[in-house]
Structures are given as structure tokens and as C-alpha cells.
Design a protein around this motif. Structure first.
Motif, PDB file in Angstrom:
ATOM      1  N   GLY A   1       4.470  -2.587   6.907  1.00 26.47           N
ATOM      2  CA  GLY A   1       5.118  -2.414   5.620  1.00 26.47           C
ATOM      3  C   GLY A   1       6.594  -2.760   5.578  1.00 26.47           C
ATOM      4  O   GLY A   1       7.218  -3.116   6.578  1.00 26.47           O
ATOM      5  N   LEU A   2       7.131  -2.658   4.374  1.00 28.16           N
ATOM      6  CA  LEU A   2       8.560  -2.850   4.121  1.00 28.16           C
ATOM      7  C   LEU A   2       9.049  -1.559   3.488  1.00 28.16           C
ATOM      8  O   LEU A   2       8.761  -1.264   2.329  1.00 28.16           O
ATOM      9  CB  LEU A   2       8.799  -4.044   3.199  1.00 28.16           C
ATOM     10  N   GLN A   3       9.779  -0.779   4.277  1.00 25.59           N
ATOM     11  CA  GLN A   3      10.184   0.547   3.841  1.00 25.59           C
ATOM     12  C   GLN A   3      11.331   0.512   2.836  1.00 25.59           C
ATOM     13  O   GLN A   3      11.290   1.163   1.786  1.00 25.59           O
ATOM     14  CB  GLN A   3      10.590   1.372   5.071  1.00 25.59           C
ATOM     15  N   LYS A   4      12.374  -0.263   3.139  1.00 29.10           N
ATOM     16  CA  LYS A   4      13.533  -0.354   2.250  1.00 29.10           C
ATOM     17  C   LYS A   4      14.483  -1.425   2.765  1.00 29.10           C
ATOM     18  O   LYS A   4      14.341  -1.936   3.884  1.00 29.10           O
ATOM     19  CB  LYS A   4      14.276   0.985   2.155  1.00 29.10           C
TER      20      LYS A   4
ATOM     21  N   ALA B   1       9.090  -7.832  -0.518  1.00 29.96           N
ATOM     22  CA  ALA B   1       8.831  -8.587   0.714  1.00 29.96           C
ATOM     23  C   ALA B   1      10.146  -8.974   1.375  1.00 29.96           C
ATOM     24  O   ALA B   1      11.176  -9.110   0.712  1.00 29.96           O
ATOM     25  CB  ALA B   1       8.012  -9.845   0.410  1.00 29.96           C
ATOM     26  N   ALA B   2      10.095  -9.131   2.686  1.00 28.44           N
ATOM     27  CA  ALA B   2      11.237  -9.637   3.448  1.00 28.44           C
ATOM     28  C   ALA B   2      10.670 -10.502   4.571  1.00 28.44           C
ATOM     29  O   ALA B   2      10.096  -9.990   5.535  1.00 28.44           O
ATOM     30  CB  ALA B   2      12.077  -8.502   4.021  1.00 28.44           C
ATOM     31  N   SER B   3      10.810 -11.799   4.424  1.00 28.57           N
ATOM     32  CA  SER B   3      10.287 -12.735   5.412  1.00 28.57           C
ATOM     33  C   SER B   3      11.424 -13.174   6.330  1.00 28.57           C
ATOM     34  O   SER B   3      12.358 -13.858   5.894  1.00 28.57           O
ATOM     35  CB  SER B   3       9.673 -13.951   4.704  1.00 28.57           C
TER      36      SER B   3
ATOM     37  N   THR C   1       6.693   1.320  12.732  1.00 28.95           N
ATOM     38  CA  THR C   1       5.755   1.077  13.822  1.00 28.95           C
ATOM     39  C   THR C   1       4.420   1.743  13.485  1.00 28.95           C
ATOM     40  O   THR C   1       4.300   2.475  12.496  1.00 28.95           O
ATOM     41  CB  THR C   1       6.288   1.648  15.148  1.00 28.95           C
ATOM     42  N   ASP C   2       3.426   1.526  14.323  1.00 30.70           N
ATOM     43  CA  ASP C   2       2.092   2.086  14.089  1.00 30.70           C
ATOM     44  C   ASP C   2       2.118   3.607  14.079  1.00 30.70           C
ATOM     45  O   ASP C   2       1.325   4.244  13.374  1.00 30.70           O
ATOM     46  CB  ASP C   2       1.136   1.576  15.175  1.00 30.70           C
ATOM     47  N   ASP C   3       3.041   4.210  14.847  1.00 32.48           N
ATOM     48  CA  ASP C   3       3.091   5.678  14.895  1.00 32.48           C
ATOM     49  C   ASP C   3       4.047   6.270  13.863  1.00 32.48           C
ATOM     50  O   ASP C   3       4.341   7.468  13.877  1.00 32.48           O
ATOM     51  CB  ASP C   3       3.463   6.159  16.301  1.00 32.48           C
ATOM     52  N   GLY C   4       4.561   5.431  12.958  1.00 30.43           N
ATOM     53  CA  GLY C   4       5.403   5.925  11.882  1.00 30.43           C
ATOM     54  C   GLY C   4       6.887   5.874  12.156  1.00 30.43           C
ATOM     55  O   GLY C   4       7.687   6.289  11.315  1.00 30.43           O
TER      56      GLY C   4
END
Length: 219
Positions: free
Chosen positions: A9-12, A50-52, A124-127
Motif C-alpha cells: 500500500g501507500l500510507q501517506k 499512487a507513488a511510482s 511491510t507485511d507485518d504492518g
């Protein structure tokens, strides 16, 4: 428990205008009520879409000798970030594009690029947090293709390109993982968004007491 890796994801995204000393502008910047750092939010901008991130590694060139590849020459990274915001607050948008305020809601089209620092957050996968930070760069707008609404709204997002510039050490930025021992978000943000130091001089006034002695002469 998840893995300490991956990009979910893209959090901020956070941005700040920089002065000529590459320090965050806190008065007349993007956030005058705080530290000058503007966070793209749902309430103000409908969030970042989005941020590429491209060009994070330099290109490689093979070096040949004796009819075989003997070395790889690695060039400098040329990072670029394509940032999409659903509905960027127009006041902030015009500031980061360096557009001149002509008054009464008018801004010039072309603008004069201004220096910006930027941070993009993922998980990351663990948050845990992953922060991609860039010390200085310029933002340029993308094309706009407006079309008529039909059965649904035809929405056009703010598609921007952030081009990082190298600092005195030739570095463009950093990557930080919150799962690491000793991680402090404030320390990471201080590196990306350095604040101007404020020197306070205290002047102490010492009062001087004068004693007057009166002499009486007896005849």
C-alpha cells in the motif's frame, strides 16, 4: 506474525518547501501552524493514490577485457517519483509547483520550480512502516485530460512528477524501516526535513546600586 519485508500500500506522503540553506520553511511554507511539513490527507486532498518510484539504482555497463566481461561499471542513480493525489488542495498544489499568486484566485500556469523535500510511506507485511525520503527536488505537473461526465463522474487526479536533486554528498535520500532496532520516526524525519536552528541570546541586566554618604559638620 507477518514478514519484515514487502511493500504494501501507500500510507501517506509528506512534503515541505526548502529555503536557500535547504532547511524547511516554517513561515510562508506549506504548514504555517506547525513545522512546515504538509501531509497529504483524506480530508484535504482525498488521499494519495499512487507513488511510482523509478531509477533508484544506477545503470550498469559491462567492461570487457581479454574477450570476457571483467567488471561492471555502475552509474549514479537517477530517481524519479510519479505521485498521484486524488484532489490536491489547490493552494498547496500551486505552492509546490512554484506558481505565482496573481491574487483573487489567479495563478500563472508555468510556475518557477521550488525546492521540496518529500517522504513517501508504505508498509511491510507485518504492518511496519517503510519511509522513502528525498532531501531535495522539484515538482512538475502532468497533463490533464478532462472529459464529460456520463453515467458516472469523470474524475481527473493530480498526476505529478517529483525529480530529486543530489545534496553536497551526492545523495538523493534514504530508506528507513520501523522494524529496525533503535528506529525513531522523528530521527528519520529530521534527516529528510531539517529544521532551521534557532539561537536564543539572553541578555542579563545587572542593576548598579549607588550609595550616597552625607557628612554633617558640627561647629
Amino acid at each position: 506474525m507477518g514478514a519484515k519485508g514487502g511493500y504494501i500500500g501507500l500510507q501517506k506522503a509528506k512534503l515541505a518547501l526548502l529555503d536557500s540553506n535547504n532547511k524547511v520553511i516554517t513561515s510562508g511554507g506549506l504548514n504555517d501552524s506547525g513545522d512546515g511539513i504538509y501531509t497529504v490527507t483524506v480530508s484535504e486532498d482525498l488521499g494519495a493514490n499512487a507513488a511510482s518510484l523509478t531509477g533508484l539504482a544506477g545503470s550498469t555497463t559491462s567492461v570487457y577485457g581479454n574477450n570476457t566481461r571483467v567488471k561492471m561499471s555502475v552509474g549514479k542513480a537517477q530517481p524519479s517519483i510519479a505521485l498521484t493525489v486524488n484532489a490536491f488542495n489547490y493552494e498547496t498544489l500551486n505552492k509546490i509547483l512554484g506558481r505565482k499568486d496573481l491574487g483573487n484566485g489567479k495563478f500563472n500556469f508555468e510556475g518557477d520550480p521550488v525546492n521540496l523535500a518529500m517522504a513517501v510511506y508504505s508498509n511491510t507485511d507485518d504492518g511496519g512502516d517503510i519511509i522513502f525520503g528525498f532531501y531535495k527536488g522539484i515538482m512538475t505537473p502532468g497533463d490533464l485530460s478532462l472529459a464529460t461526465d456520463q453515467d458516472t463522474e469523470n474524475r481527473v487526479t493530480d498526476a505529478l512528477t517529483y525529480t530529486p536533486l543530489g545534496n553536497e554528498d551526492g545523495d538523493y535520500g534514504l530508506i528507513a524501516w520501523s522494524d529496525a532496532d533503535g528506529y525513531e520516526e522523528t530521527d528519520v524525519l529530521d534527516s529528510i526535513f531539517p529544521q532551521a536552528s534557532s539561537d536564543t541570546t539572553t541578555t542579563t541586566t545587572v542593576a548598579t546600586s549607588t550609595t550616597t554618604t552625607s557628612t554633617t559638620t558640627v561647629a
